[in-house]
Design a protein around this motif. Sequence first.
Motif, PDB file in Angstrom:
ATOM      1  N   MET A   1       0.854  -1.163   0.000  1.00  0.00           N
ATOM      2  CA  MET A   1       0.000   0.000   0.000  1.00  0.00           C
ATOM      3  C   MET A   1       0.903   1.230   0.000  1.00  0.00           C
ATOM      4  O   MET A   1       1.820   1.341   0.799  1.00  0.00           O
ATOM      5  N   ARG A   2       0.607   2.156  -0.910  1.00  0.00           N
ATOM      6  CA  ARG A   2       1.448   3.341  -1.043  1.00  0.00           C
ATOM      7  C   ARG A   2       0.590   4.542  -1.415  1.00  0.00           C
ATOM      8  O   ARG A   2      -0.570   4.401  -1.806  1.00  0.00           O
ATOM      9  N   VAL A   3       1.178   5.720  -1.307  1.00  0.00           N
ATOM     10  CA  VAL A   3       0.516   6.944  -1.752  1.00  0.00           C
ATOM     11  C   VAL A   3       0.719   7.028  -3.258  1.00  0.00           C
ATOM     12  O   VAL A   3       1.841   6.912  -3.753  1.00  0.00           O
ATOM     13  N   ILE A   4      -0.364   7.205  -3.999  1.00  0.00           N
ATOM     14  CA  ILE A   4      -0.326   7.124  -5.459  1.00  0.00           C
ATOM     15  C   ILE A   4       0.113   8.429  -6.128  1.00  0.00           C
ATOM     16  O   ILE A   4       0.844   8.410  -7.098  1.00  0.00           O
ATOM     17  N   ALA A   5      -0.374   9.568  -5.609  1.00  0.00           N
ATOM     18  CA  ALA A   5      -0.099  10.839  -6.299  1.00  0.00           C
ATOM     19  C   ALA A   5       0.046  11.973  -5.299  1.00  0.00           C
ATOM     20  O   ALA A   5      -0.309  11.846  -4.129  1.00  0.00           O
ATOM     21  N   GLY A   6       0.562  13.087  -5.798  1.00  0.00           N
ATOM     22  CA  GLY A   6       0.632  14.296  -4.987  1.00  0.00           C
ATOM     23  C   GLY A   6       1.927  14.428  -4.200  1.00  0.00           C
ATOM     24  O   GLY A   6       2.940  13.802  -4.497  1.00  0.00           O
ATOM     25  N   GLU A   7       1.864  15.236  -3.167  1.00  0.00           N
ATOM     26  CA  GLU A   7       3.027  15.603  -2.356  1.00  0.00           C
ATOM     27  C   GLU A   7       3.729  14.401  -1.727  1.00  0.00           C
ATOM     28  O   GLU A   7       4.944  14.381  -1.602  1.00  0.00           O
ATOM     29  N   PHE A   8       2.974  13.393  -1.314  1.00  0.00           N
ATOM     30  CA  PHE A   8       3.558  12.229  -0.633  1.00  0.00           C
ATOM     31  C   PHE A   8       3.709  11.023  -1.567  1.00  0.00           C
ATOM     32  O   PHE A   8       3.906   9.898  -1.100  1.00  0.00           O
ATOM     33  N   LYS A   9       3.609  11.232  -2.852  1.00  0.00           N
ATOM     34  CA  LYS A   9       3.635  10.148  -3.840  1.00  0.00           C
ATOM     35  C   LYS A   9       4.794   9.176  -3.590  1.00  0.00           C
ATOM     36  O   LYS A   9       5.928   9.585  -3.366  1.00  0.00           O
ATOM     37  N   GLY A  10       4.448   7.880  -3.651  1.00  0.00           N
ATOM     38  CA  GLY A  10       5.450   6.834  -3.537  1.00  0.00           C
ATOM     39  C   GLY A  10       5.736   6.374  -2.112  1.00  0.00           C
ATOM     40  O   GLY A  10       6.377   5.344  -1.914  1.00  0.00           O
ATOM     41  N   ARG A  11       5.268   7.111  -1.109  1.00  0.00           N
ATOM     42  CA  ARG A  11       5.526   6.698   0.274  1.00  0.00           C
ATOM     43  C   ARG A  11       4.753   5.426   0.577  1.00  0.00           C
ATOM     44  O   ARG A  11       3.559   5.321   0.308  1.00  0.00           O
ATOM     45  N   LYS A  12       5.455   4.461   1.142  1.00  0.00           N
ATOM     46  CA  LYS A  12       4.825   3.194   1.520  1.00  0.00           C
ATOM     47  C   LYS A  12       4.182   3.368   2.885  1.00  0.00           C
ATOM     48  O   LYS A  12       4.795   3.907   3.807  1.00  0.00           O
TER      49      LYS A  12
END
Length: 185
Positions: A1-12
């Motif tokens: 599960m990760r952040v898909i878009a925006g400022e935190f994109k890619g964070r698991k």
Amino acid sequence: MRVIAGEFKGRKLHSLSGDNTRPTSDKIKGSIFNIIGPYFDDAIVLDLYSGSGNLAIEAVSRGCAKAYCFDNHFKAIQVIKENTLLTKSAEKFVVTKMDADKAIPWLSVKALKFDLVFLDPPYAKQKIEIQLREMLSGSLINSDARVVCEVDKKFDLPDQIGSLTKIREQAYSLTKIVIYRNSGE
């Protein structure tokens, strides 16, 4: 599960272990945000059954100003707090251990209003229609707000709940996403 878009994109993001929660998959989360709008300007978010904070964190990553995350379970609250710390913007999140039925009147007393609401209760305990009516009577949902409900694919929600009008319904495997827009003042 990760952040898909925006400022935190890619964070698991961390998730709860065990079978007690169903984190919204990245595929479904991506689809939700494609439907409701990919980015937001300073909207206020309510995630009433937050679980891991996945949806609220995605919303803030995409431009929402603040998210209020509620869950009834201590371990879920711990995971939400860990995940908000991963964003390095924890001040944008209010994380509270409280049952959804108690959170609604608590939020009404505080006179908070939301532009985006996520409701993903345990399928066996879902009271979405009742809770949405309580939120509307407590003036918690802004005009033109979006409400995203995640339910079992066999469960049907009405086309209209007070001033909320169903604008989209989409099934994914065992899950159904139902999205409402508030046409009230």
